[in-house]
Design a protein around this motif. Structure first.
Motif, PDB file in Angstrom:
ATOM      1  N   TYR A 136      18.973  55.569 -11.953  1.00 13.34           N
ATOM      2  CA  TYR A 136      19.224  55.949 -13.627  1.00 13.34           C
ATOM      3  C   TYR A 136      19.920  54.776 -14.125  1.00 13.34           C
ATOM      4  CZ  TYR A 136      16.928  60.441 -12.495  1.00 13.34           C
ATOM      5  OH  TYR A 136      15.807  61.772 -11.825  1.00 13.34           O
ATOM      6  N   PHE A 137      19.485  54.310 -15.123  1.00 13.89           N
ATOM      7  CA  PHE A 137      20.345  53.306 -16.227  1.00 13.89           C
ATOM      8  C   PHE A 137      20.311  53.712 -17.373  1.00 13.89           C
ATOM      9  CE2 PHE A 137      18.371  50.619 -13.148  1.00 13.89           C
ATOM     10  CZ  PHE A 137      18.954  50.126 -13.028  1.00 13.89           C
ATOM     11  N   ILE A 138      21.670  53.952 -18.056  1.00 14.57           N
ATOM     12  CA  ILE A 138      21.805  54.676 -19.267  1.00 14.57           C
ATOM     13  C   ILE A 138      21.764  53.295 -19.998  1.00 14.57           C
ATOM     14  CG2 ILE A 138      23.711  55.832 -21.390  1.00 14.57           C
ATOM     15  CD1 ILE A 138      23.869  56.532 -17.065  1.00 14.57           C
ATOM     16  N   ASP A 139      20.703  53.189 -21.266  1.00 12.66           N
ATOM     17  CA  ASP A 139      21.329  52.067 -22.415  1.00 12.66           C
ATOM     18  C   ASP A 139      22.143  52.270 -23.652  1.00 12.66           C
ATOM     19  OD1 ASP A 139      20.149  50.760 -20.424  1.00 12.66           O
ATOM     20  OD2 ASP A 139      18.285  51.138 -21.054  1.00 12.66           O
ATOM     21  N   SER A 140      22.377  51.668 -24.188  1.00 16.63           N
ATOM     22  CA  SER A 140      22.709  51.905 -25.759  1.00 16.63           C
ATOM     23  C   SER A 140      22.028  51.956 -26.978  1.00 16.63           C
ATOM     24  CB  SER A 140      24.050  51.017 -25.958  1.00 16.63           C
ATOM     25  OG  SER A 140      24.435  50.900 -27.033  1.00 16.63           O
ATOM     26  N   PRO A 141      21.186  53.164 -27.000  1.00 16.03           N
ATOM     27  CA  PRO A 141      20.775  53.096 -28.419  1.00 16.03           C
ATOM     28  C   PRO A 141      21.024  52.542 -29.196  1.00 16.03           C
ATOM     29  CG  PRO A 141      21.056  55.659 -28.102  1.00 16.03           C
ATOM     30  CD  PRO A 141      21.900  54.703 -27.205  1.00 16.03           C
ATOM     31  N   PRO A 142      21.859  52.705 -30.507  1.00 15.41           N
ATOM     32  CA  PRO A 142      22.274  51.242 -31.426  1.00 15.41           C
ATOM     33  C   PRO A 142      23.408  50.321 -30.706  1.00 15.41           C
ATOM     34  CG  PRO A 142      23.811  53.406 -31.112  1.00 15.41           C
ATOM     35  CD  PRO A 142      22.942  53.491 -29.912  1.00 15.41           C
ATOM     36  N   THR A 143      23.575  49.989 -32.172  1.00 13.36           N
ATOM     37  CA  THR A 143      25.329  48.117 -30.961  1.00 13.36           C
ATOM     38  C   THR A 143      26.073  49.383 -32.098  1.00 13.36           C
ATOM     39  OG1 THR A 143      23.613  47.150 -32.125  1.00 13.36           O
ATOM     40  CG2 THR A 143      25.859  46.471 -32.508  1.00 13.36           C
ATOM     41  N   GLN A 157      28.812  64.792 -12.026  1.00 16.74           N
ATOM     42  CA  GLN A 157      27.188  65.957 -12.097  1.00 16.74           C
ATOM     43  C   GLN A 157      26.677  65.853 -13.360  1.00 16.74           C
ATOM     44  OE1 GLN A 157      30.216  69.169 -11.878  1.00 16.74           O
ATOM     45  NE2 GLN A 157      29.651  69.636  -9.807  1.00 16.74           N
ATOM     46  N   LYS A 158      25.880  66.481 -13.303  1.00 15.14           N
ATOM     47  CA  LYS A 158      24.682  66.400 -14.499  1.00 15.14           C
ATOM     48  C   LYS A 158      25.708  66.257 -15.926  1.00 15.14           C
ATOM     49  CE  LYS A 158      20.540  67.585 -16.610  1.00 15.14           C
ATOM     50  NZ  LYS A 158      19.257  68.364 -15.974  1.00 15.14           N
ATOM     51  N   GLY A 159      25.926  65.937 -16.791  1.00 14.98           N
ATOM     52  CA  GLY A 159      25.956  66.375 -17.783  1.00 14.98           C
ATOM     53  C   GLY A 159      27.691  65.545 -18.048  1.00 14.98           C
ATOM     54  N   THR A 160      28.101  64.773 -17.649  1.00 16.02           N
ATOM     55  CA  THR A 160      29.513  64.602 -17.181  1.00 16.02           C
ATOM     56  C   THR A 160      29.550  63.583 -18.425  1.00 16.02           C
ATOM     57  OG1 THR A 160      29.491  65.039 -14.934  1.00 16.02           O
ATOM     58  CG2 THR A 160      31.467  63.767 -15.835  1.00 16.02           C
ATOM     59  N   SER A 161      30.500  63.629 -19.148  1.00 13.68           N
ATOM     60  CA  SER A 161      30.603  62.418 -20.536  1.00 13.68           C
ATOM     61  C   SER A 161      31.088  61.459 -19.522  1.00 13.68           C
ATOM     62  CB  SER A 161      31.776  62.650 -21.134  1.00 13.68           C
ATOM     63  OG  SER A 161      31.936  61.513 -22.315  1.00 13.68           O
ATOM     64  N   LEU A 162      30.254  59.808 -19.821  1.00  9.48           N
ATOM     65  CA  LEU A 162      30.741  58.456 -19.246  1.00  9.48           C
ATOM     66  C   LEU A 162      31.376  57.804 -19.915  1.00  9.48           C
ATOM     67  CD1 LEU A 162      27.758  58.206 -16.704  1.00  9.48           C
ATOM     68  CD2 LEU A 162      29.490  59.538 -16.030  1.00  9.48           C
ATOM     69  N   GLY A 163      30.847  58.069 -21.071  1.00  8.08           N
ATOM     70  CA  GLY A 163      32.074  57.034 -21.771  1.00  8.08           C
ATOM     71  C   GLY A 163      31.122  57.320 -23.369  1.00  8.08           C
ATOM     72  N   ILE A 187      27.750  51.602 -11.106  1.00 11.78           N
ATOM     73  CA  ILE A 187      28.046  50.469 -12.492  1.00 11.78           C
ATOM     74  C   ILE A 187      28.317  50.817 -13.610  1.00 11.78           C
ATOM     75  CG2 ILE A 187      27.136  48.232 -13.502  1.00 11.78           C
ATOM     76  CD1 ILE A 187      25.006  48.006 -11.347  1.00 11.78           C
ATOM     77  N   ARG A 188      29.542  50.133 -14.533  1.00 14.47           N
ATOM     78  CA  ARG A 188      29.491  50.630 -15.444  1.00 14.47           C
ATOM     79  C   ARG A 188      30.195  49.372 -16.557  1.00 14.47           C
ATOM     80  NH1 ARG A 188      36.388  53.311 -16.397  1.00 14.47           N
ATOM     81  NH2 ARG A 188      37.043  51.425 -16.946  1.00 14.47           N
ATOM     82  N   LEU A 189      29.753  49.405 -18.032  1.00 17.95           N
ATOM     83  CA  LEU A 189      30.119  48.356 -18.905  1.00 17.95           C
ATOM     84  C   LEU A 189      31.404  48.043 -19.218  1.00 17.95           C
ATOM     85  CD1 LEU A 189      27.925  46.034 -20.129  1.00 17.95           C
ATOM     86  CD2 LEU A 189      28.474  47.228 -22.037  1.00 17.95           C
ATOM     87  N   GLU A 190      32.045  46.992 -19.255  1.00 18.39           N
ATOM     88  CA  GLU A 190      33.741  47.276 -19.256  1.00 18.39           C
ATOM     89  C   GLU A 190      34.141  46.572 -20.859  1.00 18.39           C
ATOM     90  OE1 GLU A 190      36.238  47.285 -17.255  1.00 18.39           O
ATOM     91  OE2 GLU A 190      34.773  49.269 -17.029  1.00 18.39           O
ATOM     92  N   ASP A 197      19.951  48.829 -26.460  1.00 17.41           N
ATOM     93  CA  ASP A 197      19.582  48.665 -25.393  1.00 17.41           C
ATOM     94  C   ASP A 197      20.227  48.041 -24.364  1.00 17.41           C
ATOM     95  OD1 ASP A 197      17.506  49.612 -26.296  1.00 17.41           O
ATOM     96  OD2 ASP A 197      16.565  47.469 -26.799  1.00 17.41           O
ATOM     97  N   ASP A 198      21.481  47.467 -24.264  1.00 15.73           N
ATOM     98  CA  ASP A 198      22.903  47.360 -23.616  1.00 15.73           C
ATOM     99  C   ASP A 198      22.678  48.423 -22.350  1.00 15.73           C
ATOM    100  OD1 ASP A 198      22.831  44.609 -23.797  1.00 15.73           O
ATOM    101  OD2 ASP A 198      25.217  44.727 -24.914  1.00 15.73           O
ATOM    102  N   THR A 199      22.997  47.647 -20.775  1.00 17.81           N
ATOM    103  CA  THR A 199      23.287  48.643 -20.131  1.00 17.81           C
ATOM    104  C   THR A 199      24.288  49.506 -19.806  1.00 17.81           C
ATOM    105  OG1 THR A 199      21.292  48.281 -18.916  1.00 17.81           O
ATOM    106  CG2 THR A 199      22.837  49.620 -17.913  1.00 17.81           C
ATOM    107  N   LEU A 200      24.852  50.810 -19.980  1.00 17.14           N
ATOM    108  CA  LEU A 200      26.226  51.093 -20.170  1.00 17.14           C
ATOM    109  C   LEU A 200      26.436  51.904 -18.681  1.00 17.14           C
ATOM    110  CD1 LEU A 200      25.924  53.455 -23.912  1.00 17.14           C
ATOM    111  CD2 LEU A 200      27.434  50.967 -23.566  1.00 17.14           C
ATOM    112  N   ALA A 201      25.948  52.294 -18.453  1.00 13.36           N
ATOM    113  CA  ALA A 201      26.295  52.567 -16.702  1.00 13.36           C
ATOM    114  C   ALA A 201      24.911  53.474 -16.017  1.00 13.36           C
ATOM    115  CB  ALA A 201      27.019  54.210 -17.271  1.00 13.36           C
ATOM    116  N   VAL A 202      25.087  52.794 -14.529  1.00 12.92           N
ATOM    117  CA  VAL A 202      24.149  52.930 -13.907  1.00 12.92           C
ATOM    118  C   VAL A 202      24.482  54.341 -12.704  1.00 12.92           C
ATOM    119  CG1 VAL A 202      22.496  52.680 -12.017  1.00 12.92           C
ATOM    120  CG2 VAL A 202      23.251  50.308 -13.732  1.00 12.92           C
TER     121      VAL A 202
END
Length: 279
Positions: A136-143, A157-163, A187-190, A197-202
């Motif tokens: 699952y790719f979590i992309d950034s909605p805004p800048t 677990q589902k719902g855990t805050s990744l950032g 993967i996570r963005l540093e 639309d940048d990928t924040l986490a996988v």
């Protein structure tokens, strides 16, 4: 071999192959190499790679934008090896695992004799790996400005805050990235600045029936508390540094602005006076 983009943390080290290449035989040969490499994680890339015929009867390929995928559609079995911890760097343990993996693949391809592995005290057929087909790719909605909270290699677990994402001034939280499913943060963005639309986490979904995935799950769960606490402090430090850099840039711009403008005026006046004297 790859070690994440310059702004991507990843882990642990894993192999990947293209599971939707053009030829079934190439897919199987690539998969065999990925498993023989001997790492805990094997990722089957699900990107579609298609061929089409143009007006001049030339066969072209769409979707093959990486070296590994280009090789696969060209009929050459290939694998990717992504080295931890990413960000364009690697660790000694990842280098050792990659070296042993290359030896195993070369023996598998009959490029080297099995005695090469025996000398390294390595078995030609390592333990079973965990195959990941679903990510699952979590992309950034805004800048905005991104602050990660969880280390890669953590089972979430589902719902855990990744950032979370704030505006570029760090004043307002505009988006919170949550794990869309139970899984392994691969993967996570540093870097703080992100655009839409940048990928924040996988997040990778682990095979529940595989003993390797169970071990990865348990190890990842043990990392969760420490990872969250440590990265809360780290995220705050990164955000402060990002704000400091932005403020410093503005101050430098304001300080140099009038000085640069005055120098341009002096140069312009001197040039004009010189032209008048010459006349």
């Amino acid at each position: 071999m790859h070690s994440g983009d310059g702004n991507e943390q990843l882990g642990p080290i894993y192999t990947g192959y293209y599971g939707k290449a053009v030829s079934d035989s190439v897919i199987q040969a690539s998969k065999d190499m990925a498993f023989v490499f001997g790492l805990d994680l094997v990722v089957e890339f699900q990107w579609e790679v298609q061929q089409y015929q143009d007006d001049h009867n030339s066969i072209s390929t769409t979707g093959a934008i990486w070296a590994g995928s280009a090789a696969a559609v060209g009929g050459i079995p290939s694998i990717d090896v992504d080295m931890a911890p990413g960000m364009g760097s690697t660790r000694e343990d990842s280098i050792h695992q990659a070296y042993q993996g290359v030896l195993r693949v070369m023996v598998h391809l009959q490029m080297l004799p099995e005695t090469m592995l025996e000398e390294q005290h390595q078995h030609p057929h390592p333990h079973s790996s965990c195959l990941v087909k679903e990510r699952y790719f979590i992309d950034s909605p805004p800048t905005g400005s991104w602050t990660p909270l969880i280390e890669t290699g953590t089972f979430v677990q589902k719902g855990t805050s990744l950032g979370y994402l704030t505006d570029l001034y760090g004043r307002t939280t505009i988006y919170e990235a949550e794990a869309p499913t139970d899984g392994f943060l691969l993967i996570r963005l540093e870097s703080p600045p992100v655009v839409k639309d940048d990928t924040l986490a996988v997040v990778a979904v682990l095979n529940t029936t595989n003993p390797v995935s169970e071990r990865l799950r348990q190890d990842g769960l043990s990392r969760l508390d420490g990872s969250t606490n440590a990265n809360t402090d780290t995220g705050a430090d990164v955000l402060i540094l990002w704000k400091w850099a932005a403020v410093t840039g503005c101050l430098v711009a304001f300080a140099l602005g009038p000085s640069t403008l005055n120098k341009k005026r002096i140069f312009h006046n001197q040039s004009r006076n010189l032209m008048i004297m010459n006349l």
